[in-house]
Design a protein around this motif. Structure first.
Motif, PDB file in Angstrom:
ATOM      1  N   ALA A 114       6.646  18.140 -52.242  1.00  0.00           N
ATOM      2  CA  ALA A 114       6.661  18.247 -51.759  1.00  0.00           C
ATOM      3  C   ALA A 114       7.058  15.795 -52.237  1.00  0.00           C
ATOM      4  O   ALA A 114       6.687  15.802 -53.313  1.00  0.00           O
ATOM      5  N   TYR A 115       7.757  15.395 -50.965  1.00  0.00           N
ATOM      6  CA  TYR A 115       7.673  13.855 -51.955  1.00  0.00           C
ATOM      7  C   TYR A 115       7.532  12.762 -50.510  1.00  0.00           C
ATOM      8  O   TYR A 115       7.319  13.540 -49.554  1.00  0.00           O
ATOM      9  N   ILE A 116       7.055  11.499 -51.385  1.00  0.00           N
ATOM     10  CA  ILE A 116       7.126  10.602 -50.083  1.00  0.00           C
ATOM     11  C   ILE A 116       8.461  10.178 -50.368  1.00  0.00           C
ATOM     12  O   ILE A 116       8.996   9.203 -50.921  1.00  0.00           O
ATOM     13  N   ASP A 117       8.523   9.494 -49.015  1.00  0.00           N
ATOM     14  CA  ASP A 117       9.797   8.988 -47.995  1.00  0.00           C
ATOM     15  C   ASP A 117       9.288   7.948 -47.236  1.00  0.00           C
ATOM     16  O   ASP A 117       9.091   8.169 -45.792  1.00  0.00           O
ATOM     17  N   GLY A 118       9.241   7.229 -47.165  1.00  0.00           N
ATOM     18  CA  GLY A 118       8.529   5.760 -46.995  1.00  0.00           C
ATOM     19  C   GLY A 118       7.059   5.978 -46.323  1.00  0.00           C
ATOM     20  O   GLY A 118       6.448   6.371 -47.257  1.00  0.00           O
ATOM     21  N   ASP A 119       6.597   5.733 -44.705  1.00  0.00           N
ATOM     22  CA  ASP A 119       5.827   6.350 -44.626  1.00  0.00           C
ATOM     23  C   ASP A 119       5.189   7.918 -44.717  1.00  0.00           C
ATOM     24  O   ASP A 119       4.441   8.797 -43.709  1.00  0.00           O
ATOM     25  N   TRP A 120       6.440   8.883 -44.812  1.00  0.00           N
ATOM     26  CA  TRP A 120       6.428   9.925 -44.362  1.00  0.00           C
ATOM     27  C   TRP A 120       6.320  10.822 -46.029  1.00  0.00           C
ATOM     28  O   TRP A 120       6.813  10.332 -47.213  1.00  0.00           O
ATOM     29  N   VAL A 121       4.791  11.822 -45.330  1.00  0.00           N
ATOM     30  CA  VAL A 121       5.705  13.211 -46.262  1.00  0.00           C
ATOM     31  C   VAL A 121       6.048  14.002 -46.133  1.00  0.00           C
ATOM     32  O   VAL A 121       5.633  14.609 -45.267  1.00  0.00           O
ATOM     33  N   LYS A 122       7.033  14.436 -46.781  1.00  0.00           N
ATOM     34  CA  LYS A 122       7.401  15.453 -47.086  1.00  0.00           C
ATOM     35  C   LYS A 122       8.357  16.601 -47.621  1.00  0.00           C
ATOM     36  O   LYS A 122       7.675  16.713 -49.320  1.00  0.00           O
ATOM     37  N   ALA A 123       9.456  17.990 -47.805  1.00  0.00           N
ATOM     38  CA  ALA A 123       9.257  19.501 -48.791  1.00  0.00           C
ATOM     39  C   ALA A 123      10.696  18.513 -49.210  1.00  0.00           C
ATOM     40  O   ALA A 123      11.453  18.458 -48.215  1.00  0.00           O
ATOM     41  N   ARG A 124      10.834  19.383 -49.916  1.00  0.00           N
ATOM     42  CA  ARG A 124      12.302  19.374 -50.304  1.00  0.00           C
ATOM     43  C   ARG A 124      13.118  20.329 -50.087  1.00  0.00           C
ATOM     44  O   ARG A 124      13.124  21.751 -50.380  1.00  0.00           O
ATOM     45  N   VAL A 147       4.732  14.539 -42.248  1.00  0.00           N
ATOM     46  CA  VAL A 147       3.167  14.081 -42.497  1.00  0.00           C
ATOM     47  C   VAL A 147       3.288  12.371 -42.193  1.00  0.00           C
ATOM     48  O   VAL A 147       3.796  11.967 -43.241  1.00  0.00           O
ATOM     49  N   ASN A 148       2.502  11.406 -41.303  1.00  0.00           N
ATOM     50  CA  ASN A 148       2.841  10.192 -41.474  1.00  0.00           C
ATOM     51  C   ASN A 148       1.266   9.954 -42.982  1.00  0.00           C
ATOM     52  O   ASN A 148       0.335  10.539 -42.106  1.00  0.00           O
ATOM     53  N   ILE A 149       1.418   9.228 -43.075  1.00  0.00           N
ATOM     54  CA  ILE A 149       1.179   8.456 -44.369  1.00  0.00           C
ATOM     55  C   ILE A 149       0.041   7.389 -43.919  1.00  0.00           C
ATOM     56  O   ILE A 149      -2.003   8.061 -43.731  1.00  0.00           O
ATOM     57  N   PRO A 150      -0.380   7.308 -42.835  1.00  0.00           N
ATOM     58  CA  PRO A 150      -1.367   5.982 -42.361  1.00  0.00           C
ATOM     59  C   PRO A 150      -1.633   6.817 -41.716  1.00  0.00           C
ATOM     60  O   PRO A 150      -2.662   6.600 -41.188  1.00  0.00           O
ATOM     61  N   SER A 151      -1.125   7.522 -40.290  1.00  0.00           N
ATOM     62  CA  SER A 151      -1.960   8.297 -39.312  1.00  0.00           C
ATOM     63  C   SER A 151      -3.082   8.884 -40.153  1.00  0.00           C
ATOM     64  O   SER A 151      -3.826   9.515 -39.800  1.00  0.00           O
ATOM     65  N   VAL A 152      -2.727   9.864 -41.571  1.00  0.00           N
ATOM     66  CA  VAL A 152      -3.860  10.466 -41.884  1.00  0.00           C
ATOM     67  C   VAL A 152      -5.007   9.528 -42.234  1.00  0.00           C
ATOM     68  O   VAL A 152      -6.389  10.646 -42.131  1.00  0.00           O
ATOM     69  N   GLU A 153      -4.641   8.374 -42.809  1.00  0.00           N
ATOM     70  CA  GLU A 153      -5.790   8.009 -43.231  1.00  0.00           C
ATOM     71  C   GLU A 153      -6.834   7.298 -41.852  1.00  0.00           C
ATOM     72  O   GLU A 153      -7.669   7.210 -41.896  1.00  0.00           O
ATOM     73  N   ARG A 154      -5.980   6.870 -40.782  1.00  0.00           N
ATOM     74  CA  ARG A 154      -6.569   6.560 -39.140  1.00  0.00           C
ATOM     75  C   ARG A 154      -7.613   7.949 -39.084  1.00  0.00           C
ATOM     76  O   ARG A 154      -8.634   7.761 -38.903  1.00  0.00           O
ATOM     77  N   VAL A 155      -6.779   9.396 -39.411  1.00  0.00           N
ATOM     78  CA  VAL A 155      -7.483  10.492 -38.734  1.00  0.00           C
ATOM     79  C   VAL A 155      -8.540  10.139 -39.845  1.00  0.00           C
ATOM     80  O   VAL A 155      -9.807  10.835 -39.463  1.00  0.00           O
ATOM     81  N   TRP A 156      -8.691  10.121 -41.260  1.00  0.00           N
ATOM     82  CA  TRP A 156      -9.500  10.355 -42.266  1.00  0.00           C
ATOM     83  C   TRP A 156     -10.993   9.317 -41.612  1.00  0.00           C
ATOM     84  O   TRP A 156     -12.247  10.152 -41.326  1.00  0.00           O
ATOM     85  N   THR A 157     -10.340   8.391 -41.037  1.00  0.00           N
ATOM     86  CA  THR A 157     -12.120   7.527 -40.626  1.00  0.00           C
ATOM     87  C   THR A 157     -11.871   7.474 -39.541  1.00  0.00           C
ATOM     88  O   THR A 157     -13.737   7.738 -38.983  1.00  0.00           O
ATOM     89  N   PHE A 158     -11.287   7.994 -38.300  1.00  0.00           N
ATOM     90  CA  PHE A 158     -11.697   8.898 -37.553  1.00  0.00           C
ATOM     91  C   PHE A 158     -13.066  10.257 -37.556  1.00  0.00           C
ATOM     92  O   PHE A 158     -13.765   9.955 -36.718  1.00  0.00           O
TER      93      PHE A 158
END
Length: 484
Positions: free
Chosen positions: A99-109, A465-476
């Motif tokens: 897995a790696y970070i690409d901007g606001d996303w985590v992807k896999a190679r 998977v979108n990084i900022p949305s993971v944080e929002r869902v955790w807060t939720f």
């Protein structure tokens, strides 16, 4: 390095997700990941159970003073879809996901990421490990083998869970609350034959390769109009057979019942005098496919190359029946829901067509929010292949999840989301299959809802998977648990 994702926020969620990426866990190979989760629960000193089929359940007591509150079951599945690009060497039984970070996303190679549903499992693990949260009793259910038959959910016994509310963390659009999903059924189709050993003198063998399609989840992505590699290659083969004297020796299209097929390969023979014309036909079809799917598919690649002459062919009658059945097979969206505009009601996915040992196998996954419509589509497809002389068997049928728009947890979660983020979440029904419908059968009184972060292109190597949305869902999630 994939470990860089451990530094993302919220750190506990990404730590556990990283750990899951390091454990091979394709469907059917659950021993290592269930052992990891069970050990995790025991090391926290929490009640940890494993049922007969392998599902893991971890219970966390209520925060002092919250003992009388409703019990919440956080639910996710541990297996992932093993899809990779043909250009990469990756063994899903032994290799970790890169897995790696690409901007606001985590992807896999070059492979699926496993955020479906590893990120949901990571949410649950982070809740279990965090002693600063306020909540009633929590239980986290980690099911096995969801992607191929939902075996874990089907194996649940009625008294295993104690939850009043099920919070499923397997949906893929943040800001949307899912209250229902489609059911499904598999059609397993087979043609048996005795191989034809006669190949006319002067015939040449050609390998056809159709690659570069996007594929994707046959529920979540079916409405996007993406190309199905099996449908496209048989469209070409039909003309090659009818007009160029081609014969089909073998076919290998698609790999998973719940993934839109991205690649298909075939070996055909053709009179040597027609080879040059076939090259032009392949090029013409590539142009046609690219034109027809402009704006949807950017990388359709259709090529032909010389191959070793096969020892046998599929008998001409069987070949023609197969071609006609595939051409006549319904694929993609079939009907839409009137109560939830823009949501697919029924669809079919011509997932796999392959030959081996005097047998042709065809696998189709039918999905529908309507039980009657589901069986109508299945019956239609059965008729097409029965007329072609194939054997058709049903398998893996599961019910949909009936929406309850008067759900108390829905009301609470709508208000919580509005309070946290200043906007009202959408309430939707998902065309993909969720375990909620099956769990509902064993626990009919449980109030259910499904949420998740923004996750795109599951079941394909483009999964992210979108990084900022993971944080929002955790807060939720944590605020919902605080309010229940």
């Amino acid at each position: 390095m994939s470990a860089e994702i451990k530094n993302l926020s919220p750190k506990p969620v990404w730590d556990y997700f990283y750990n899951l990426t390091q454990i091979p866990r394709p469907t059917g190979h659950m021993e290592a990941v269930t052992r990891y989760v069970a050990t995790f629960g025991k090391e926290l000193g929490l009640e940890t159970l494993q049922d007969e089929v392998g599902n893991v359940l971890i219970r966390k007591p209520a925060t002092p003073g919250r003992e009388g509150h409703k019990t919440v079951t956080l639910q996710s599945h541990l297996d992932m879809v093993p899809q990779k690009n043909s250009s990469v060497k990756h063994d899903f039984l032994t290799d970790p996901i890169d897995a790696y970070i690409d901007g606001d996303w985590v992807k896999a190679r070059e492979t699926t990421l496993g955020a479906d549903n590893g990120i949901g499992a990571a949410f649950a693990m982070a809740v279990l490990a965090d002693n600063t949260l306020q909540h009633g009793q929590i239980e986290a259910l980690f099911t096995i083998d969801e992607e191929e038959g939902m075996d874990g959910a089907f194996g649940l016994k009625p008294n295993f869970l104690k939850g009043d509310i099920l919070l499923n963390c397997d949906s893929e659009e943040e800001g949307e609350l899912f209250v229902g999903c489609a059911g499904g059924a598999d059609l397993n189709i087979s043609f048996q034959f005795k191989e034809d050993t006669y190949i006319p003198e002067g015939d040449t063998a050609v390998k056809l390769s159709l690659t570069g399609l996007k594929g994707g989840h046959s529920g979540v992505d079916i409405h996007l109009g993406r190309a199905n590699a099996n449908k496209l290659i048989f469209r070409f083969i039909k003309e090659a057979v009818c007009d160029y004297g081609a014969r089909l020796a073998s076919i290998d299209g698609g790999s998973l019942r719940n993934a839109i097929p991205r690649e298909a390969f075939a070996i055909i023979t053709i009179p040597g005098d027609n080879v040059e014309a076939l090259w032009e036909l392949v090029s013409d079809y590539q142009d046609t496919f690219r034109s027809e799917y402009k704006g949807i598919e950017e990388s359709i690649h259709f090529v032909a190359e010389m191959a070793d002459l096969p020892k046998t062919l599929i008998p001409e009658e069987i070949q023609d029946d197969l071609i006609n059945a595939i051409e006549g097979c319904q694929n993609g969206v079939i009907s839409m829901l009137s109560d939830f505009p823009g949501t697919v009601e029924s669809s079919s996915n011509l997932a796999i067509v392959r030959t081996a040992n005097e047998l042709i196998e065809v696998k189709i996954l039918v999905r529908s929010s309507s039980e009657s419509r589901k069986y109508s589509v299945c019956s239609s497809l059965e008729s097409v292949f029965a007329l072609a002389g194939a054997r058709v068997e049903y398998g893996g049928a599961y019910n949909g999840w009936e929406p309850n728009i008067n759900s108390p947890i829905l009301k609470l979660m709508k208000k919580t989301y509005q309070d946290l983020f200043g906007k009202e979440p959408s309430v939707k029904v998902m065309h993909a299959g969720l375990e909620c419908g099956i769990i509902q059968g064993a626990y009919p009184q449980m109030d259910m809802i499904s949420i998740g972060p923004d996750l795109q292109h599951p079941h394909s190597p483009d999964e992210r998977v979108n990084i900022p949305s993971v944080e929002r869902v955790w807060t939720f999630i944590t605020e919902v648990l605080n309010r229940i």
